[in-house]
Design a protein around this motif. Sequence first.
Motif, PDB file in Angstrom:
ATOM      1  N   ASN A  25      38.327  70.620  -6.595  1.00  0.00           N
ATOM      2  CA  ASN A  25      37.123  69.965  -6.061  1.00  0.00           C
ATOM      3  C   ASN A  25      36.873  70.294  -4.589  1.00  0.00           C
ATOM      4  N   ASP A  53      43.503  63.547  -3.180  1.00  0.00           N
ATOM      5  CA  ASP A  53      42.212  64.069  -2.732  1.00  0.00           C
ATOM      6  C   ASP A  53      41.559  64.905  -3.834  1.00  0.00           C
ATOM      7  N   GLY A  54      42.263  65.115  -4.921  1.00  0.00           N
ATOM      8  CA  GLY A  54      41.672  65.810  -6.063  1.00  0.00           C
ATOM      9  C   GLY A  54      40.813  64.860  -6.871  1.00  0.00           C
ATOM     10  N   ASP A  55      40.419  65.308  -8.080  1.00  0.00           N
ATOM     11  CA  ASP A  55      39.551  64.447  -8.884  1.00  0.00           C
ATOM     12  C   ASP A  55      40.312  63.782 -10.023  1.00  0.00           C
ATOM     13  N   THR A  56      41.637  63.717  -9.893  1.00  0.00           N
ATOM     14  CA  THR A  56      42.428  63.057 -10.936  1.00  0.00           C
ATOM     15  C   THR A  56      42.207  61.541 -10.899  1.00  0.00           C
ATOM     16  N   ASN A  64      44.035  66.111 -15.962  1.00  0.00           N
ATOM     17  CA  ASN A  64      43.337  66.778 -14.863  1.00  0.00           C
ATOM     18  C   ASN A  64      43.310  68.301 -15.024  1.00  0.00           C
ATOM     19  N   MET A  81      46.345  62.517   0.868  1.00  0.00           N
ATOM     20  CA  MET A  81      44.917  62.777   0.664  1.00  0.00           C
ATOM     21  C   MET A  81      44.493  64.152   1.157  1.00  0.00           C
ATOM     22  N   LYS A 122      48.318  64.286  -3.451  1.00  0.00           N
ATOM     23  CA  LYS A 122      47.193  65.066  -3.999  1.00  0.00           C
ATOM     24  C   LYS A 122      46.104  64.184  -4.607  1.00  0.00           C
ATOM     25  N   MET A 145      48.645  63.991 -10.298  1.00  0.00           N
ATOM     26  CA  MET A 145      48.085  64.613 -11.505  1.00  0.00           C
ATOM     27  C   MET A 145      49.044  64.558 -12.690  1.00  0.00           C
TER      28      MET A 145
END
Lengths: 304, 308
Positions: free
Chosen positions: A197, B252-255, A234, B276, B250, B225
């Motif tokens: 992202n 800051d990902g979209d998990t 994910n 983050m 992590k 994740m």
Amino acid sequence: MGFFEKLKAGLNKTRDNIVSSIDYVFNGFTNIDDEFYEELEETLIMGDLGVRTTDEIIENLKEKVKENTIKQPAECKELLIQLIKEQMDLGPNAYDFENQKSIVLLIGVNGVGKTTSVGKLAGLLKNQNKKVIMAAADTFRAAAIEQLTEWSHRNGCEIIAQSEGSDPAAVIFDSIQAAKARKADVLLCDTAGRLQNKKNLMEELRKIDKVITREYPEAYRENLIVLDATTGQNALSQLREFKDVTDITGIILTKMDGTAKGGIAVAIQSEFGIPVKYVGVGEQIEDLQKFNSEDFVNALFDLQ
Amino acid sequence: MAFDSLSDKLQNVFKNLRSKGRLTESDVKAALKEVKMALLEADVNFKVVKNFVKSVEERAVGQDVLTSLTPGQMVIKIVNEEMVNLMGSETTEIKLKSGNEITVIMMVGLQGAGKTTTTAKLAGKFKAKGKKPLLVACDVYRPAAVEQLQINGKKQEVEVFSMGTNNSPIDIAKAAINHAKDNNFNVVILDTAGRLHVDEDMMNELIEIKKNVEVDQTILVVDSMTGQDAVNVSASFDEKIGIDGVILTKLDGDTRGGAALSIKAVTGKPILYVGMGEKLSDLEQFYPDRMASRILGMGDVLTLIEKA
Ligand SMILES: Nc1nc2c(ncn2[C@@H]2O[C@H](COP(=O)(O)OP(=O)(O)OP(=O)(O)O)[C@@H](O)[C@H]2O)c(=O)[nH]1
Ligand SMILES: Nc1nc2c(ncn2[C@@H]2O[C@H](COP(=O)(O)OP(=O)(O)OP(=O)(O)O)[C@@H](O)[C@H]2O)c(=O)[nH]1
Ligand SMILES: [Mg+2]
Ligand SMILES: [Mg+2]
């Protein structure tokens, strides 16, 4: 007992049972009924196949069970194993890149095992008498270049690097020139970890991809996404976004030496049709293997 | 994504039900099916989901529906409350000893989770609190692990203690504590190598470190994740080594980060911080309520409910 204790006791029991769990499903039931399918569902979800793929597999299985008038759970087991094995099949051209001038790009999120896999894969190819060059295109992460340099001592392959903080696309450019000049068979490129992202990092990857297309059109392209077997759902998002930047031709599934099943690879295969080509089974140079669907399914179900 | 529509789905479920003043068993069951799905897609462990849904069901059946909420929102409200309950209702911090007494922190976890990066991030946090941290390079296995810690230490302007890769992590840890005592450091953070929870030798190494130096806080670093295996990993580390807290990286990902719920459920240990980003300032306080709505994918609905 409080909620935690209850939960923990339950989970401990599960853990003890985990080794025999799939056998329990197939041997613990005399009939193929709803309860049987529920247990099966649980096993698949616990293997990280995800709800959707699990449902698909079970629907498919139910149909086949009906078609073939199967009554015994044991026969059903064979059917399921066959189904997943077929799905995970690689096809005949999976390793074509090994036998021609090629450039292999390893990409993925942070910490999955890209650098290590570059080091191992280079070793594997070198053992096949290929001339391999490694490109240190992770210029961002602290000591990434030193890490790959250490791998070059281990596998005896040449490494092309610039200093930390330089432009990764420039490193790739340099490496391609070197590969051409030195007549390398395979150019293996390490890249920085990036979460899917992060717009700017994904654009950086797009730029790398363009440089390769422009500078090395004669080379066979192999783009491998590296996935950590412990990753859950994910990974689907990772595939979706990375696929948008570069054509992904395969997966390296790392850390399969742990207890994670790597079932997410089944979900990815069914959603995107991208095959696993290598599995990582440890931290040493010899710990990278070509994917074998039989072994994979056996590990998925804890079968011997 | 399925999560974004959890609230829509729940509204739909209730459209077809005749729920009036009170949540009936069938209301709740139908709604919790959707909740269960969302939790599984967020990677909450299957067993944890089952137990969780059961306890929510017990609580929800028969509840009065507030006039300001739809039955769907009512269920979400209960789900959220139970989840925050489970996750711990307040933020926790790493306990440091007072004054110049040395606090020893040991970072542990699977390969690539983010231990080395987080070690350097923590050093920054402690420095800001007026402490004098010493980072210790106990990873003698991974190529360039020592250099990585040194580079990060330099960025944070904190000292890194290393003895190369020819000494055992146990000896390095012991020597580091002596060095800390002699030089007035008051926080010592041991960066250990990544290891699998099923690797007996490597797990024993951590046990040996704990036997030889007085570790005050053992912190498990976990990649947010992580999927279903998070329960096996965290329970094993807790049982074999004993952990005091968890840092999730992590994020800051979209998990969705369902692993957070699983880990909390099996270990009961607090989540202390969340990573983050890759920058050494990217370490934030953990807020259980935010994590709960992230896992559910229900941020908007929750603010709505809070107002009600
Ligand atoms: N057990 C196990 N560990 C692995 C495997 N592959 C890699 N590792 C370890 O995982 C950690 C991360 O590996 P790296 O190769 O640095 O991962 P990366 O993707 O290059 O990481 P970044 O560059 O930081 O994004 C290291 O400690 C490796 O030794 C594997 O197959 N099994
Ligand atoms: N985006 C993001 N990346 C992170 C975060 N924390 C760590 N990383 C990255 O994850 C990768 C692995 O981090 P490390 O600190 O090397 O992990 P480790 O646990 O020490 O790895 P080993 O020593 O090999 O077991 C690096 O690329 C880090 O930059 C985070 O919170 N967000
Ligand atoms: Mg790397
Ligand atoms: Mg490390």
